[in-house]
Write an enzyme that holds these catalytic residues in place. Sequence first.
Site, mmCIF file in Angstrom:
data_model
loop_
_atom_site.group_PDB
_atom_site.id
_atom_site.type_symbol
_atom_site.label_atom_id
_atom_site.label_comp_id
_atom_site.label_asym_id
_atom_site.label_seq_id
_atom_site.Cartn_x
_atom_site.Cartn_y
_atom_site.Cartn_z
ATOM 1 N N ARG A 65 77.142 33.979 60.868
ATOM 2 C CA ARG A 65 78.229 33.228 60.238
ATOM 3 C C ARG A 65 79.514 34.023 60.039
ATOM 4 N NH1 ARG A 65 78.214 28.047 60.890
ATOM 5 N NH2 ARG A 65 76.955 26.847 59.451
ATOM 6 N N ASP A 310 65.770 30.292 64.298
ATOM 7 C CA ASP A 310 66.951 29.427 64.417
ATOM 8 C C ASP A 310 67.712 29.426 63.092
ATOM 9 O OD1 ASP A 310 68.789 27.794 65.625
ATOM 10 O OD2 ASP A 310 67.684 25.938 65.251
#
Length: 446
Positions: A65, A310
Amino acid sequence: MKILIQNGRVMDPATGRDEMADVAVAAGRIIAIGQVGSDFHPNRVIDAAGCVVAPGLVDLAVRLREPGQEHAGMLESEMSAAVAGGVTSLVCPPDTDPVLDEPGLVDMLKFRAEKLHLARVFPLGALTRGLKGEVLTEMAELTESGCIGFGQAEVPIVNTQVLQRALQYAATFGYTVWLRPQDHWLGQGVAASGPLATRLGLSGVPAAAETIALHTLFELMRAVSSKGSRARVHLCRISSAAGLELVRQAKAEGLPVSCDVSVHNLLLTDVDIGYYDSRLRLQPPVRQQRDREALRAGLVDGTIDALVSDHNPVAADAKILPFAEAEPGATAVELLLGLALRWAQQDGLGLMQALTVLTSGPQSVLGGSLGTLQASVGRLAVGGVADICVFHPDSPWVVTQQALRSQGKHTPFGDQELPSQVRATLVGGQLAHLADGVATQPAAHA
């Protein structure tokens, strides 16, 4: 630092090792497994009684992120979550903001990651500029900056001519292309097509969205191979029984493909969406039970090479929305080991099988792209880099928001009990994580 890990059960799927043994670490490498010489004087001793000493886990799908989405996760928080889950090596997709399509951006990411001294980060470069599917990136320059392959993250390439050129170029220079098989038009729904999606009024993603993309990709791979070069492709997060069968056939044919599956698709089905639970808003969507059972079988028989978290942390305000509007994703990297052991327990499999798909399996996918680390990552080897995960297989813990180190707190497994807890994680011979209450002490002579 010299570290001695004592009284543990050493398990290494790469070599089949499974024995009670000590592990000695010095200068960042494993110098002995089993009998440790009397001339080894550790600075710290870790008591691993009742624990498994395994290779550090390798996760092929972890979004950090950063840069660009720091509201959902910071590099430090997500890498701290990784080592808390025993993950010592992770692959980062290219869909940051800005996209990883320039060498400078890759250099910056790797520099910041290395300064943290936590997990190893292996970035994927963007296959096309801006992930727009129009112009190929400078793959050679990105490789020099540290990219281990090239992908599109969640963005399909609509133009098959561009995809063919990408495969040709990658084949020529030995690069691996990482793609999630998803048809652009059929893949725009929010839940797996089926009775449940119909009943809830949610737009569906049929299994054909995956199989059509796979048929196209395999045909292009055959065309490229017929011209003397072979494009190696890694398929990210297979989700359907039909798609898995196509992968099985492609492997039997000899096409150079590998694939992984997400822990969410391995353990959940669309029924778990319940009453519009946005924590189940995921890409790819979780499918029906027959798909889940096929994926489990594929992981056991080796058709699927790796199990991935994931990991995709999502900010709270992007999840507390109606299901169809919620941002897809869930935090999972620190749950990966516990969820793998849950799968193994449910299917009557041993610890070695669960560890295989988290260590030597994903290591084989990365292969030569690891460079000098190829002989060390995902395995315990004397002389190799000391990336080690020490966990207690019978020490359950409850997944709460307070327990999660990731900045993202949303997971379909919230408030559930997982069967194991990571006690210590070593990366390059340094303690990157040590759980509270773990018995460690300086050596008596120190």
